[in-house]
Structures are given as structure tokens and as C-alpha cells.
Enzyme design. Structure first.
Site, PDB file in Angstrom:
ATOM      1  N   ARG A 142      25.285  -2.592  36.796  1.00 46.92           N
ATOM      2  CA  ARG A 142      24.361  -3.297  37.919  1.00 46.92           C
ATOM      3  C   ARG A 142      24.617  -2.796  39.211  1.00 46.92           C
ATOM      4  O   ARG A 142      23.990  -1.709  40.399  1.00 46.92           O
ATOM      5  CB  ARG A 142      22.907  -3.722  37.569  1.00 46.92           C
ATOM      6  CG  ARG A 142      21.820  -3.872  36.330  1.00 46.92           C
ATOM      7  CD  ARG A 142      21.259  -4.805  36.463  1.00 46.92           C
ATOM      8  NE  ARG A 142      20.726  -4.507  34.956  1.00 46.92           N
ATOM      9  CZ  ARG A 142      19.120  -5.436  34.815  1.00 46.92           C
ATOM     10  NH1 ARG A 142      19.352  -6.279  34.881  1.00 46.92           N
ATOM     11  NH2 ARG A 142      18.765  -5.237  33.143  1.00 46.92           N
ATOM     12  N   GLY A 198      11.649  -7.385  28.920  1.00 50.00           N
ATOM     13  CA  GLY A 198      11.272  -8.914  28.279  1.00 50.00           C
ATOM     14  C   GLY A 198      12.558  -8.313  27.335  1.00 50.00           C
ATOM     15  O   GLY A 198      12.256  -8.673  26.155  1.00 50.00           O
ATOM     16  N   GLU A 251      16.847 -19.273  35.163  1.00 52.29           N
ATOM     17  CA  GLU A 251      17.570 -18.633  36.658  1.00 52.29           C
ATOM     18  C   GLU A 251      18.306 -19.386  37.748  1.00 52.29           C
ATOM     19  O   GLU A 251      18.989 -19.136  38.330  1.00 52.29           O
ATOM     20  CB  GLU A 251      17.121 -17.361  36.846  1.00 52.29           C
ATOM     21  CG  GLU A 251      17.464 -16.334  37.734  1.00 52.29           C
ATOM     22  CD  GLU A 251      16.313 -15.735  37.969  1.00 52.29           C
ATOM     23  OE1 GLU A 251      15.139 -14.975  37.913  1.00 52.29           O
ATOM     24  OE2 GLU A 251      17.162 -14.676  39.248  1.00 52.29           O
ATOM     25  N   HIS A 284      18.178 -10.648  40.640  1.00 53.89           N
ATOM     26  CA  HIS A 284      18.121 -11.990  40.021  1.00 53.89           C
ATOM     27  C   HIS A 284      19.703 -12.408  40.457  1.00 53.89           C
ATOM     28  O   HIS A 284      20.453 -11.609  40.530  1.00 53.89           O
ATOM     29  CB  HIS A 284      19.473 -11.589  37.698  1.00 53.89           C
ATOM     30  CG  HIS A 284      19.477 -12.471  37.551  1.00 53.89           C
ATOM     31  ND1 HIS A 284      18.713 -12.991  36.252  1.00 53.89           N
ATOM     32  CD2 HIS A 284      20.067 -13.300  37.349  1.00 53.89           C
ATOM     33  CE1 HIS A 284      19.115 -14.026  35.757  1.00 53.89           C
ATOM     34  NE2 HIS A 284      20.062 -14.398  35.982  1.00 53.89           N
ATOM     35  N   THR A 337      10.589 -14.317  33.801  1.00 51.47           N
ATOM     36  CA  THR A 337      10.708 -13.699  32.926  1.00 51.47           C
ATOM     37  C   THR A 337       8.853 -12.408  32.196  1.00 51.47           C
ATOM     38  O   THR A 337       9.338 -11.871  31.860  1.00 51.47           O
ATOM     39  CB  THR A 337      10.110 -14.912  31.870  1.00 51.47           C
ATOM     40  OG1 THR A 337      11.319 -15.706  31.950  1.00 51.47           O
ATOM     41  CG2 THR A 337      10.512 -14.744  30.741  1.00 51.47           C
TER      42      THR A 337
HETATM   43  P1  ADP Z   1      13.687 -18.240  33.910  1.00 49.91           P
HETATM   44  O1  ADP Z   1      13.639 -16.612  33.676  1.00 49.91           O
HETATM   45  O2  ADP Z   1      15.218 -19.314  34.874  1.00 49.91           O
HETATM   46  O3  ADP Z   1      12.877 -19.196  32.914  1.00 49.91           O
HETATM   47  P2  ADP Z   1      11.099 -17.981  35.273  1.00 49.91           P
HETATM   48  O4  ADP Z   1      10.857 -17.571  36.722  1.00 49.91           O
HETATM   49  O5  ADP Z   1      10.389 -17.008  34.359  1.00 49.91           O
HETATM   50  O6  ADP Z   1      12.811 -18.925  35.179  1.00 49.91           O
HETATM   51  O7  ADP Z   1       9.753 -19.788  35.528  1.00 49.91           O
HETATM   52  C1  ADP Z   1      10.716 -20.129  36.390  1.00 49.91           C
HETATM   53  C2  ADP Z   1       9.227 -21.006  36.502  1.00 49.91           C
HETATM   54  O8  ADP Z   1       9.012 -22.372  37.292  1.00 49.91           O
HETATM   55  C3  ADP Z   1       8.189 -20.357  37.371  1.00 49.91           C
HETATM   56  O9  ADP Z   1       7.303 -20.240  37.119  1.00 49.91           O
HETATM   57  C4  ADP Z   1       8.346 -21.272  38.724  1.00 49.91           C
HETATM   58  O10 ADP Z   1       6.587 -20.843  39.313  1.00 49.91           O
HETATM   59  C5  ADP Z   1       8.141 -22.301  38.332  1.00 49.91           C
HETATM   60  N1  ADP Z   1       8.962 -23.553  39.298  1.00 49.91           N
HETATM   61  C6  ADP Z   1       9.944 -23.063  40.447  1.00 49.91           C
HETATM   62  N2  ADP Z   1      10.122 -23.768  41.225  1.00 49.91           N
HETATM   63  C7  ADP Z   1       9.032 -25.081  40.956  1.00 49.91           C
HETATM   64  C8  ADP Z   1       8.875 -26.721  41.174  1.00 49.91           C
HETATM   65  N3  ADP Z   1       8.727 -26.564  42.386  1.00 49.91           N
HETATM   66  N4  ADP Z   1       7.698 -26.846  40.577  1.00 49.91           N
HETATM   67  C9  ADP Z   1       7.451 -26.746  39.213  1.00 49.91           C
HETATM   68  N5  ADP Z   1       7.441 -25.372  38.748  1.00 49.91           N
HETATM   69  C10 ADP Z   1       8.011 -24.622  39.916  1.00 49.91           C
END
Ligand code: ADP
Length: 475
Positions: free
Chosen positions: A305, A69, A443, A414, A64
Site C-alpha cells: 500500500r 472486512g 489497532e 491505519h 472494524t
Molecule cells: P480494532 O480494530 O483494534 O478493534 P476499532 O476501531 O474497530 O479497533 O475499535 C476500537 C473501539 O474503541 C471503537 O469503537 C472506539 O470508539 C472505542 N474507543 C476508543 N477510545 C475509547 C475510550 N476512551 N473509551 C471507550 N471506548 C473507546
């Protein structure tokens, strides 16, 4: 006597260690401190739940914070002021058809109806946006709101602050490794197992619900190749290194169903060296065209896209340039890059004439001049008979020097597939039944975007479904 005391001490210490290592307990446990996770945590905590967010990385924000953004939301007042006709039905149509009718229409309806309230919620909590409505890359319609803060930082700031204010506890460097369910494939999900930086195993129980908000798997080459063998290690990505998809796998381990895992989006605006989206001289399609290395346009720049990317893939050397003039410059761009810095770093090239620019980027000058002249003619005619670019993106000629070129390549962006949820953000199992106690948003989920996600809809997604997931997990 001394020995006896030592043994007694040992027993007491052991007892205390065991007690300290016993499960922690909260009302709601959120996996992932990206956009969806922080929104969900805020929603749950504002309703009085005790909430913990577990984030495996040493930073919050996930994909994110690295995104542009921008958020899509039908917003009649500013849109009307710009003469833009729009409706949630139209947003539905663009989203659903823009993903080849492969999404769950009920989720798409929830997304588009929830978009403006979600934006309003963030504004109420201190988000700042520009009044002008624009069109994100591949958004298909001008209903995109641009943040004042660069990239996705505004979302993470607003929802970290709101979460903290509501009493959410955040633990970074804590990776969730499995979900706890009463029976392997039945009963309630009542918590998670995690590992902290020092390697300590933690068990954290959720009295009310677990929200899976762990994001996608665009950074996991093996997993993405399993779903699209073409996306090997040489394909760049915009994703942060933590986008590795284990939240999907661990949910599957306790019975969750997945959908659309093969739908992996490439973004047409990858930086050739970094793979990310930073570094462009111009942000929005109204202000630029694309040319290939022969100096020719090759696609409707306002298309989906996946269509844009297929267009680039069909060009020699599978790369392109974004071309704009002085009036098309975004300084700073939505990632906070300033033009001077981009020029100094050779990430953008500038020419006082198109011929000079063409020479700098190794494109035939006559071809670039002819392409831009033709494009200007089409703008003046108000119809792109060459590539079918819609009128609402055909408003600005490219004729005021200096001229700019930003090199771009397709980059993994994505993963549209993931956990099956219903409109209450409850995770569905492989029998089609709700998994009690497990919610998901962002996501990590599938079924919202179909085969192709519109630009600007991911931020809508994390806000709408993050809020629903947090609200319902807190019940
Ligand atoms: P969304 O846009 O769906 O919020 P993001 O990529 O912004 O997705 O955020 C997902 C977050 O989850 C990331 O900060 C990532 O590091 C975290 N994450 C992924 N796998 C794990 C896990 N196994 N345990 C804890 N955090 C996790």
C-alpha cells in the site's frame, strides 16, 4: 421532629448515593467495542468471566465495521483448489518484509500461525465467507477471504452475538478516561475510570484484567500530525470519528511503552469526497488497473500500500482511477455498494468504449486505449514487464464492454504504531517489563505490522490478538 426526620432522610439518601457511586466490579473490563474488543470480551466470557465492554461512541464497531472486512489466513484446502501455493512461512515473510522488518517477529509469527484457527472460530460462531480466495489491496498474495456480509459488519454481528450469548455487558456512550494502577508506574492495573453520556464519573474495577482495545488514532489530526506532519486536516481518512488514540495515551500515563507511532498507513483507494473506501466498481486487483489523469499506468497495482500511495503522490493532481471492464465488476462490492447506485450517484463512470469512458473522466482517449491494450498484451504474455505485477494478479484482460472508472485518492487508514505487547497480549512498560493486569489488542497496539500493513492483516490481527488478550485477561 419534622426537621430531624428530614436530616435523617438526607443522611440515608447521601449514604445510598455514595454506595451507588462506588466502584462496579467485573472479572474483565474491555475498553472499546470494536473488533478486537468484542473478540476479547467473547473469549473472556466464554471462559466464565464476568465481562463489561465500555464503548465511548453510541455505536459498536469502530474502524472494524468500516473496513472491507477481509481476512488473510493461509487455508490450504481452498487455496490448493485454486492452484495457490502458500504457507504460514510465506505469510510471515510477506508480513514481516512488507513492513520493512520493523515488526516484532514473535508477534508476526503469532499472527500468521493464529490466522486460520481465528477464522475457524468465527465460522463456528456464524461468520459466512465466500469459498473463493482473493488478494486484498496490498495483501501481496492470494490468501484473503471475503465475507458475505458487507464491510466489517459480519465480524461485529458475530462477536456482538457471541459476547451477548456469553453474558457480556456492553455499555455504549461510556468513555474510559484513565487506567487505575496500584502505584503510578508499578503494581497491577485494577480497573478504569470512565465518564458516561450524562457526565457521571464511574470507577470500574477488574478482578482479573483490563483489555485495552480502543483502536488507532487516524481520526485525530493533531496526534497524527505529531507523527507525520504531512497528514494535516486536508488529508482525508477512512477512520470513524472515535479513532482518536486516547487509549494509547492513558496507557502511557501508567507506564506503557509504545512503538512505531510514526508508521501511519494511507490507503490508495480513498473516495475523493468521503475519504472512505466505499464506492468502487471493482474490488480485487486481479480485475483492474490504475491510471493517472493522463490515462497511463504508473505502478504495480498489487504492490504494498505504501508503494501504491507513493505512486499516486508522484502523479499529476495526486489522484487516479481504477479501470475495469464488465468482467471486473464487483456487484455488490465488499462494502455492499451496487453498481447502479454508484453510477446514479456519479461515483463511478461507465463507457461503452474506452474512448467514451475517457471523455467522461477527462482523460486523453488515445492514451487510455493504448494503456489498456498494452495491459491486455501483458496479460496474454503472462508477464508484466512494465510494472512487475505478479503473475497471480495478471490473469484477466480488460476488453469486455462496458468499461468503468472509479476515482480514488490516498486516505489515512491505519496507525501501525501503538502499545508494545508480547505474544500473550500483555502490555509492556518502558523498562521492558510486563504490566500486570493490562492486556491490549488490535489497532491500539504496535509491533505487528512494522512500517506498512498488508491488506487483510488487520482483521487477522484483531481476531488473533483479541482472542489471546481476552483469554489471558480472564486467567
Ligand atoms: P480494532 O480494530 O483494534 O478493534 P476499532 O476501531 O474497530 O479497533 O475499535 C476500537 C473501539 O474503541 C471503537 O469503537 C472506539 O470508539 C472505542 N474507543 C476508543 N477510545 C475509547 C475510550 N476512551 N473509551 C471507550 N471506548 C473507546
Amino acid at each position: 421532629m419534622k426537621k430531624l426526620l428530614l436530616v435523617a432522610c438526607l443522611i440515608v439518601c447521601l449514604f445510598h448515593t455514595c454506595a451507588a457511586a462506588g466502584p462496579l466490579e467485573y472479572d474483565v473490563v474491555v475498553v472499546g467495542g470494536g473488533g478486537a474488543g468484542l473478540v476479547a470480551a467473547t473469549a473472556a466470557a466464554e471462559q466464565g468471566s464476568s465481562v463489561i465492554v465500555l464503548e465511548k461512541m453510541s455505536y459498536l464497531g469502530g474502524n472494524t465495521i468500516r473496513s472491507g472486512g477481509v481476512i488473510n489466513a493461509v487455508d490450504p484446502e481452498p487455496q490448493k483448489a485454486q492452484g495457490i501455493e502458500d504457507s504460514t512461512d510465506l505469510h510471515f515473510k510477506h508480513t514481516y518484509e512488507g513492513g520493512d522488518n520493523k515488526a516484532n517477529p514473535e508477534l508476526v509469527r503469532t499472527l500468521v500461525e493464529g490466522a486460520l484457527p481465528a477464522l475457524q472460530r468465527a465460522l463456528d460462531r456464524g461468520l459466512k465467507i465466500y469459498p473463493e480466495i482473493t488478494t486484498a489491496t496490498g495483501a501481496l498474495w492470494p490468501r484473503t477471504h471475503r465475507l458475505v456480509e458487507p464491510a466489517g459488519t459480519g465480524w461485529i454481528r458475530v462477536y456482538s452475538e457471541s459476547a451477548a450469548k456469553a453474558g457480556v455487558e456492553i455499555r455504549k456512550d461510556t468513555k474510559v478516561v484513565s487506567l487505575l494502577r496500584e502505584e503510578p508506574l508499578a503494581g497491577r492495573v485494577y480497573g478504569v475510570k470512565a465518564v458516561d453520556k450524562a457526565g457521571n464519573e464511574l470507577e470500574i474495577h477488574a478482578r482479573r484484567g483490563v483489555v485495552m482495545a480502543s483502536g488507532g488514532f487516524g481520526a485525530d489530526v493533531k496526534l497524527r500530525m505529531q507523527h507525520n506532519p504531512a497528514l494535516g486536516p486536508d488529508t482525508p481518512t477512512t477512520n470513524h470519528p472515535g479513532a482518536t488514540g486516547e487509549g494509547i495515551i492513558m496507557s502511557q500515563d501508567i507506564g506503557a511503552a509504545v512503538t512505531g507511532m510514526d508508521f501511519i498507513q494511507l490507503h490508495p483507494h480513498g473516495d475523493p469526497k468521503l475519504g472512505d473506501l466505499t464506492g468502487r466498481a471493482s474490488d480485487f486487483v486481479q480485475k483492474y488497473i490504475y491510471v493517472n489523469i493522463e490515462g497511463k499506468r504508473f505502478v504495480n497495482e498489487a504492490e504494498r500500500r505504501d508503494v501504491q500511495v507513493a505512486g499516486i503522490m508522484a502523479q499529476p493532481e495526486t489522484r487516479m482511477f481504477i479501470i475495469n471492464d464488465k468482467n471486473g465488476v464487483s456487484d455488490p462490492n465488499i462494502f455492499g455498494d451496487h453498481l447502479d447506485d454508484l453510477l446514479a450517484a456519479d461515483r463511478v463512470q461507465q463507457g461503452d468504449t474506452l474512448a467514451e469512458l475517457a471523455e467522461k473522466i477527462g482523460v486523453p482517449a488515445a492514451a487510455l486505449e493504448a494503456t489498456v491494450a498494452r495491459y491486455n498484451e501483458l496479460v496474454k504474455q503472462g508477464k508484466d514487464v512494465d510494472f512487475g505485477r505478479p503473475e497471480n494478479t495478471l490473469q484477466q484482460t480488460i476488453e469486455t464492454p462496458p468499461f468503468y472508472a472509479t476515482p480514488r485518492v490516498p486516505t489515512v487508514h491505519h496507525t501501525m504504531g501503538g502499545l508494545v505487547i508480547n505474544k500473550e497480549a500483555q502490555v509492556i512498560d518502558r523498562r521492558g517489563e510486563v504490566i500486570p493486569g493490562l492486556f491490549a489488542a488490535g489497532e491500539v497496539t504496535g509491533g505487528i505490522h512494522g512500517t506498512n500493513r498488508l491488506g487483510g492483516n488487520a482483521i487477522t490481527d484483531i481476531n488473533v490478538f483479541g482472542w489471546i488478550a481476552g483469554t489471558n485477561a480472564a486467567k
